[in-house]
Design an enzyme around this catalytic site. Structure first.
Site, PDB file in Angstrom:
ATOM      1  CG  ASP A  25       6.420  -7.370 -26.599  1.00 61.23           C
ATOM      2  OD1 ASP A  25       7.274  -7.058 -25.747  1.00 61.23           O
ATOM      3  OD2 ASP A  25       5.902  -8.500 -26.657  1.00 61.23           O
ATOM      4  CD  GLU A  67       8.569 -10.725 -20.795  1.00 60.48           C
ATOM      5  OE1 GLU A  67       8.814 -11.862 -21.218  1.00 60.48           O
ATOM      6  OE2 GLU A  67       7.720  -9.969 -21.298  1.00 60.48           O
ATOM      7  CG  ASP A  84       4.216  -1.879 -19.356  1.00 59.73           C
ATOM      8  OD1 ASP A  84       5.021  -2.696 -18.876  1.00 59.73           O
ATOM      9  OD2 ASP A  84       3.636  -2.055 -20.456  1.00 59.73           O
ATOM     10  CG  ASN A 141       8.309  -6.473 -20.592  1.00 56.44           C
ATOM     11  OD1 ASN A 141       9.194  -6.876 -21.338  1.00 56.44           O
ATOM     12  ND2 ASN A 141       7.435  -7.289 -20.028  1.00 56.44           N
ATOM     13  CG  ASP A 143       4.284  -6.331 -18.040  1.00 54.55           C
ATOM     14  OD1 ASP A 143       3.049  -6.146 -17.889  1.00 54.55           O
ATOM     15  OD2 ASP A 143       4.766  -7.089 -18.901  1.00 54.55           O
TER      16      ASP A 143
END
Length: 262
Positions: A250, A34, A221, A7, A150
Site C-alpha cells: 500500500d 513492515e 514516507d 514500506n 514510514d
DNA sequence: ATGGTAGATAGTCTA
C-alpha cells in the site's frame, strides 16, 4: 548515491516486486519497513544475489525493519534508544563508507498511533520524543545523515488528497504534526519539499474503498536530511507506478540522490 | 456514517 525508503508490507510476499524495482531504480541503500517476519525468515539470498548486503531487525508477525546496501556496513545498530521495555522492531541504523567518507542512515517505522483514545497514541508521541533525542545526538556528528522511513505523519494539508478526512487521525493531529516539526527544527530538511512544493505527491494509498483508483493518497514516507546531506541533494523521486503492479504494497518507494560518489 | 481490503496467523490484531 541513491538512498530509498519503502514500506513493503511483508517482504516474503513481495520478493519479485522488490527485485524488479531494485533493477529499475538501482538504489545504493534501501530502508524497508513492515517486513513482517523474523530475522531468520528474511529472504536475504534473493538480495545478496543482486549484490546487496542485508541487515535485518525483524519480529514475529508485525512491524520489522531492514536495510539493503550495495556498500558494506561499517556499523549496524537496532532499536531506538530510550525505550525501556519497548519490544517493537521499528528502528535500524547503519553507517556505510563511500569514496567521499561515511554516510549514516536511520531507517524507521514510526508507530501509527490509532486509535487516538488508546495507549497507542501516547506511545507514538513518546516514540517521536525518543527519535528527536536520538537524532539530536547524531546531528552533533556533523555527518551526511539520512533519517528515512514510514513516519506515519502527514506533515501538511497539501500532503493529503482529502485533509479534512484526517483531522482526528493520529497521522494528522496537531500534536503529531508539531512533533514532526520539532524534528525538522533540529536542522533536518524534508528532501521532497526541498525540491517541490507541488500538491498531489503521495506515498500511500489505502487498500480500501478504492483509494488508489481515486488517487486518495497521503504522503507519510519521508527522507529527512542533515545539513551535510542536504547540501549534496541532487534529486528526489516517488516511484508511484509501483502501486499499480500485481500484489502491490500500500506504500510506494521514495528516494533521494545525494551527490556523493558511492 | 459505514464499511470497505490486505497481511500474519490461527485468535484476532494491525493498519
Amino acid at each position: 548515491m541513491r538512498i530509498a525508503t519503502w514500506n513493503i508490507n511483508s517482504i516474503r510476499l513481495r520478493v519479485d516486486n522488490m527485485i524488479t524495482w531494485l533493477n529499475e531504480t538501482r538504489p545504493d541503500v534501501v530502508c524497508l519497513q513492515e517486513i513482517k517476519c523474523q530475522d531468520e525468515q528474511f529472504p536475504r539470498e534473493a538480495f545478496e544475489g543482486l549484490g546487496y548486503n542485508v541487515a535485518v531487525h525483524g519480529q514475529k508477525g508485525f512491524n520489522g525493519v531492514a536495510v539493503l546496501s550495495r556498500l558494506p556496513f561499517d556499523e549496524v545498530t537496532t532499536g531506538l534508544p530510550g525505550g525501556d521495555g519497548d519490544v517493537q522492531s521499528r528502528f535500524i541504523e547503519v553507517v556505510v563508507s563511500t569514496a567521499e567518507g561515511v554516510v549514516r542512515v536511520c531507517g524507521l517505522y514510526l508507530p501509527n498511533g490509532n486509535p487516538v483514545d488508546s495507549e497507542k497514541y501516547p506511545y507514538k508521541l513518546d516514540w517521536m520524543a525518543r527519535l528527536k533525542a536520538h537524532v539530536a545526538g547524531r546531528l552533533a556528528f556533523e555527518e551526511p545523515l539520512v533519517v528515512c522511513g514510514d513516519f506515519n505523519v502527514i506533515p501538511e494539508p497539501e500532503d493529503a488528497a482529502h485533509p479534512e478526512a484526517w483531522v482526528n487521525d493520529a497521522l494528522f493531529l496537531p500534536q503529531t504534526r508539531a512533533a514532526f516539526r520539532e524534528l525538522l527544527n533540529l536542522g533536518l530538511t524534508d528532501a521532497l519539499r526541498a525540491t517541490s512544493d507541488a500538491p498531489g505527491l503521495y506515498s500511500f494509498w489505502d487498500y480500501q474503498a478504492g483509494a488508489w483508483p481515486k488517487n486518495n493518497g497521503i504522503r507519510i514516507d519521508h527522507l529527512l536530511l542533515s545539513p551535510q546531506a542536504s547540501d549534496r541533494l541532487a534529486a528526489v523521486g516517488i516511484d508511484k507506478h509501483v502501486r499499480s503492479w500485481e500484489k502491490p504494497s500500500d506504500h510506494v518507494p521514495v528516494w533521494a540522490d545525494l551527490a556523493i560518489r558511492a
